[in-house]
Design an enzyme around this catalytic site. Structure first.
Site, PDB file in Angstrom:
ATOM      1  N   LYS A   1       0.856  -1.184   0.000  1.00  0.00           N
ATOM      2  CA  LYS A   1       0.000   0.000   0.000  1.00  0.00           C
ATOM      3  C   LYS A   1       0.893   1.235   0.000  1.00  0.00           C
ATOM      4  O   LYS A   1       1.746   1.403   0.865  1.00  0.00           O
ATOM      5  CB  LYS A   1      -0.893   0.005   1.236  1.00  0.00           C
ATOM      6  CG  LYS A   1      -1.739   1.254   1.345  1.00  0.00           C
ATOM      7  CD  LYS A   1      -2.722   1.174   2.482  1.00  0.00           C
ATOM      8  CE  LYS A   1      -3.490   2.480   2.610  1.00  0.00           C
ATOM      9  NZ  LYS A   1      -4.470   2.434   3.700  1.00  0.00           N
TER      10      LYS A   1
ATOM     11  N   LYS B   1      -2.285  -1.426  -3.808  1.00  0.00           N
ATOM     12  CA  LYS B   1      -3.140  -0.254  -3.692  1.00  0.00           C
ATOM     13  C   LYS B   1      -2.302   1.016  -3.747  1.00  0.00           C
ATOM     14  O   LYS B   1      -1.281   1.073  -3.062  1.00  0.00           O
ATOM     15  CB  LYS B   1      -3.876  -0.341  -2.360  1.00  0.00           C
ATOM     16  CG  LYS B   1      -4.733   0.841  -2.027  1.00  0.00           C
ATOM     17  CD  LYS B   1      -5.277   0.669  -0.646  1.00  0.00           C
ATOM     18  CE  LYS B   1      -6.031   1.921  -0.288  1.00  0.00           C
ATOM     19  NZ  LYS B   1      -6.462   1.933   1.084  1.00  0.00           N
TER      20      LYS B   1
HETATM   21  C1  PBG Z   1      -6.979   3.710   5.622  1.00  0.00           C
HETATM   22  C2  PBG Z   1      -7.477   3.398   4.262  1.00  0.00           C
HETATM   23  C3  PBG Z   1      -7.388   4.286   3.203  1.00  0.00           C
HETATM   24  C4  PBG Z   1      -8.017   3.687   2.130  1.00  0.00           C
HETATM   25  C5  PBG Z   1      -8.474   2.421   2.539  1.00  0.00           C
HETATM   26  N1  PBG Z   1      -8.114   2.262   3.873  1.00  0.00           N
HETATM   27  C6  PBG Z   1      -6.864   5.673   3.127  1.00  0.00           C
HETATM   28  C7  PBG Z   1      -5.561   6.008   3.686  1.00  0.00           C
HETATM   29  O1  PBG Z   1      -4.679   5.161   3.829  1.00  0.00           O
HETATM   30  O2  PBG Z   1      -5.385   7.181   4.017  1.00  0.00           O
HETATM   31  C8  PBG Z   1      -8.161   4.347   0.797  1.00  0.00           C
HETATM   32  C9  PBG Z   1      -9.191   3.832  -0.112  1.00  0.00           C
HETATM   33  C10 PBG Z   1      -9.581   4.769  -1.198  1.00  0.00           C
HETATM   34  O3  PBG Z   1      -8.987   5.845  -1.410  1.00  0.00           O
HETATM   35  O4  PBG Z   1     -10.556   4.429  -1.881  1.00  0.00           O
HETATM   36  N2  PBG Z   1      -6.546   2.740   6.415  1.00  0.00           N
END
Ligand code: PBG
Length: 330
Positions: A200, A254
């Site tokens: 991520k 992601k």
């Molecule tokens: C946070 C989380 C995020 C997303 C999923 N879980 C955002 C972040 O890390 O700030 C993002 C998903 C999206 O943008 O659709 N744990």
């Protein structure tokens, strides 16, 4: 000697619809989709999210209705995220451990009404903290790893007890997959899966999501000390290797489209189920393109989702899931 023009014309197999269908190397079906949904307090509530046009937060009853829609559309799984009321947000995000929090109530309601739809729950503290970070923050502003992981274990167990089918840690703390797996085994939750957000990245594409869970205005600084640097690919492979060794059943990359190279490398190296999250900013980009008259929604949705499948994904988390499933049903 291999054939070449005019004996070989690659346009031959493209000349008619039946032949294009026959030669398609990749298929996309509603069964490839995971539908992310945002839960809010109340009854009969639908709150549109301006930065995610076409996506709303729903109260638990509305979430159950969406789950039924998912079932009817052949979408196997939904992913839940809470919009925690501001008065329940704390520095330590303890609402995440409340057995009656929004996530748990939504999960139980879905599992009661539509048990045949899978429920994926997000493990991370950002929807519950006053500072918008995924973990505990020390005096210097650093997100501390090990004490955060201790809380995440309890958050995961709390979700599993409510009926979650897939626990999806999105926090990027080191070592949490093994700890969560051990805790689930200790609970007898042997068949509760872990889909790790293994690779991520710290991304500019998460903005609308942070609006949806109500953390955007709160977030102090950025998430670069725990989420990955977009410059790195080898490091993604190390993250995936660790999470698999710790017991992840599947892994996620992601954001989605900007990181398809990572999907391909993970799939080729590990031969495990790989998922990608077409995140909120990617959805918003498609919708902005449609609104500007630059692109056509149905084509953009199906083409981008097919790209994930072609790259090797087992499935895709996408806010366009219901729309795509309808298109795929013709
Ligand atoms: C946070 C989380 C995020 C997303 C999923 N879980 C955002 C972040 O890390 O700030 C993002 C998903 C999206 O943008 O659709 N744990």
């Amino acid at each position: 000697m291999s054939a070449s023009f005019p004996a070989l014309r690659l346009r031959r197999t493209r000349a008619s619809g039946w032949s294009r269908r026959l030669h398609a190397e990749t298929v996309l079906t509603p069964a490839d989709l995971i539908w992310p949904l945002f839960v809010v307090e109340g009854q009969g509530v639908e709150q549109p999210i301006p930065s995610l046009p076409g996506v709303s937060r729903w109260s638990v009853d509305g979430i159950v209705a969406r789950a039924k829609q998912a079932r009817d559309l052949g979408i196997p799984c939904i992913a839940l995220f809470p919009n925690t009321p501001p008065q329940l947000k704390t520095d330590d995000g303890r609402e995440a451990l409340n057995p009656d929090n929004l996530m748990c109530r939504a999960t139980r309601a879905i599992k009661d009404a539509v048990p045949e739809v899978g429920v994926l729950t997000d493990v991370a503290l950002d929807p519950y903290t006053t500072h918008g970070h995924d973990g505990l923050v020390d005096a210097a502003g650093y997100v501390v790893n090990d004490t955060t992981a201790d809380l995440l274990i309890h958050q995961a167990v709390n979700q599993a007890r409510a009926g979650a089918d897939i626990i999806a840690p999105s926090d990027m703390m080191d070592g949490r997959i093994g700890l969560i797996r051990a805790a689930l085994e200790g609970e007898g939750a042997h068949n509760v899966q872990i889909m790790s957000y293994a690779a991520k990245y710290a991304s500019g594409f998460y903005g609308p999501f942070r609006d949806a869970v109500g953390s955007r205005g709160l977030l102090k600084g950025d998430k670069k000390t725990y989420q990955m640097d977009s410059a790195n690919a080898e490091e993604a492979l190390r993250e995936v290797a660790l999470d698999l060794a710790e017991g992840a059943d599947s892994v996620m990359v992601k954001p989605g489209l900007p990181y398809l190279d990572i999907v391909v490398r993970v799939k080729q190296r590990f031969e495990v189920p790989v998922f990608a999250y077409q995140v909120s900013g990617e959805y918003a980009m498609i919708e902005a393109s449609v609104a500007a008259g630059a692109g056509e929604r149905d084509a953009l949705v199906l083409e981008t989702l097919m790209a994930f499948k072609r790259a090797g994904c087992a499935g895709v988390l996408t806010y366009h899931a219901a729309h795509a499933a309808r298109l795929l049903h013709g």
